[in-house]
Design a protein around this motif. Structure first.
Motif, PDB file in Angstrom:
ATOM      1  N   ARG A  76      31.274  34.066  38.303  1.00 47.85           N
ATOM      2  CA  ARG A  76      30.276  35.061  38.751  1.00 47.85           C
ATOM      3  C   ARG A  76      29.186  34.369  39.570  1.00 47.85           C
ATOM      4  NH1 ARG A  76      30.643  36.773  33.244  1.00 47.85           N
ATOM      5  NH2 ARG A  76      31.781  38.722  32.998  1.00 47.85           N
ATOM      6  N   ASN A 102      30.468  33.419  42.911  1.00 48.18           N
ATOM      7  CA  ASN A 102      30.554  34.620  43.739  1.00 48.18           C
ATOM      8  C   ASN A 102      29.189  34.975  44.313  1.00 48.18           C
ATOM      9  OD1 ASN A 102      30.196  37.931  43.369  1.00 48.18           O
ATOM     10  ND2 ASN A 102      31.963  37.303  44.602  1.00 48.18           N
ATOM     11  N   ASP A 149      34.764  38.545  46.364  1.00 45.43           N
ATOM     12  CA  ASP A 149      34.734  39.648  45.404  1.00 45.43           C
ATOM     13  C   ASP A 149      36.132  39.939  44.867  1.00 45.43           C
ATOM     14  OD1 ASP A 149      32.035  39.879  45.819  1.00 45.43           O
ATOM     15  OD2 ASP A 149      32.197  41.575  47.216  1.00 45.43           O
ATOM     16  N   GLU A 150      37.146  39.825  45.720  1.00 46.76           N
ATOM     17  CA  GLU A 150      38.521  40.114  45.305  1.00 46.76           C
ATOM     18  C   GLU A 150      38.984  39.122  44.238  1.00 46.76           C
ATOM     19  OE1 GLU A 150      37.611  41.904  49.079  1.00 46.76           O
ATOM     20  OE2 GLU A 150      37.521  39.799  48.447  1.00 46.76           O
ATOM     21  N   GLU A 157      37.169  39.710  40.895  1.00 48.29           N
ATOM     22  CA  GLU A 157      37.696  40.856  40.142  1.00 48.29           C
ATOM     23  C   GLU A 157      38.932  40.448  39.342  1.00 48.29           C
ATOM     24  OE1 GLU A 157      39.247  45.457  40.911  1.00 48.29           O
ATOM     25  OE2 GLU A 157      38.572  44.211  42.595  1.00 48.29           O
TER      26      GLU A 157
END
Length: 363
Positions: free
Chosen positions: A127, A130, A137-138, A141
């Motif tokens: 996180r 990111n 983001d992909e 996830e």
């Protein structure tokens, strides 16, 4: 390079669509904003670390050392310290690597709880990466969808590992808490021993009073080791029979009314030590006792009452079961034990006593 050229470099690296009509204010706010966004992303790791406790940071670094070992075996060189501090060290992270790490932890014999904790720490650092722009983001996830194991699945995995002669608990912690009986708890509150030395130190002469108070704080008040380490003499109000304690885990300051044994032990100890302020317990060097000093002392006294692996946290377990067994309301157990939610108290309630105690039905 000056600030303006740095900001322009950042702007050039990020594709921007400008309106055809140029603002009468110019582009300086946009340039400055992009530079500020870049700096904010760079600070994501340091800002997060500043918010965490020492214990949390140590646990995270330990998990990252483990991940670094796994990566090295796969031919990837990443130092734990780099993973801890530098978002760039996470560039290229994938869901396959995280799933591989999960499988590796199982085969290395780590306990399911440890595996779950380390996966959680890695997801958190993904996180952060990111937020810093080094993981998309992909990918994030997909990474966040990689969970640990619990309940029946965890037990099945442990059974499978046992069949294959793979360890199911690679840890310095005990497999289970040491159970303490009421008779043993009573003995511990009066048990003591003095080191056999040619010359006794002042520290040795206080052992009996100190041990009685220490055990009272653990057995009658469920204080954590770090909390007892942090206690000062001035935290006690013997006239009112109270002690004020800072509980670091929940960042709360509580006042406890001292139970009978603990109040007597505190009165005796404080009279014997002759000090009116400063650390409650001192180590051999005359400085505040450490958590390891308290662990060692509890271990020694536990051996004397037939509990060779006794730890301070075992006494916290005893306190909870004792309180619940004496029909203490759940909210009072939660408050006294200093848990943020009733979840942990409910776990204790399910593990101990008669499962259907207090259930009323038509017979």
């Amino acid at each position: 390079m000056d600030d303006e050229s740095t900001a322009l470099t950042i702007v050039q690296e990020i594709p921007i669509t400008l309106k055809s009509a140029r603002s009468r204010y110019g582009d300086d706010l946009m340039v400055g904003g992009l530079a500020a966004d870049h700096a904010s992303r760079s600070d994501a790791f340091s800002e997060y670390h500043a918010e965490q406790s020492d214990n949390t940071r140590a646990a995270q670094l330990d998990a990252l050392k483990c991940f670094s070992t796994y990566l090295a075996q796969a031919g990837i060189q990443r130092q734990a310290e780099d993973l801890y501090h530098d978002a760039e060290a996470w560039r290229g992270m994938s869901v396959g690597l995280l799933k591989g790490f999960r499988k590796w932890l199982l085969e290395q014999g780590f306990a399911i709880g440890t595996l779950n904790q380390r996966l959680s720490i890695l997801r958190q650092y993904c996180r952060l990466a990111n937020a810093a722009g080094t993981i998309s983001d992909e990918v994030l996830e997909l990474v966040l969808a990689v969970k640990g194991y619990g309940g029946k699945t965890g037990r099945n995995l442990d059974n499978d590992r046992a069949r294959r002669s793979v360890p199911t608990r690679r840890s310095t912690k005990k497999d289970a808490p040491t159970p303490v009986s009421k008779a043993q708890a009573l003995r511990l509150k009066t048990e003591t021993t003095r080191p056999k030395r040619p010359r006794r130190r002042t520290h040795d002469l206080l052992l009996e009073a100190r041990d009685a108070l220490m055990m009272g704080l653990f057995i009658e008040h469920a204080f954590r080791v770090s909390e007892v380490v942090g206690l000062d003499i001035e935290d006690f109000d013997l006239e009112q029979g109270l002690v004020t304690i800072y509980r670091e885990k929940t960042d709360e300051t509580q006042t406890h009314r001292l139970k009978k044994h603990t109040l007597l032990a505190a009165s005796h100890y404080l009279a014997e030590c002759g000090a009116s302020n400063g650390p409650l317990f001192l180590g051999y060097q005359g400085r505040r006792i450490t958590r390891y000093g308290l662990y060692d002392r509890v271990h020694v006294l536990g051996q004397q009452v037939g509990l060779p692996k006794l730890s301070p946290h075992d006494l916290r377990h005893y306190w909870t079961y004792d309180a619940l067994g004496n029909a203490t309301p759940m909210d009072r157990v939660q408050s006294g034990g200093n848990w943020k939610s009733p979840t942990m108290v409910l776990k204790y309630a399910r593990r101990g006593g008669i499962a259907n105690e207090g259930v009323i039905i038509t017979e």
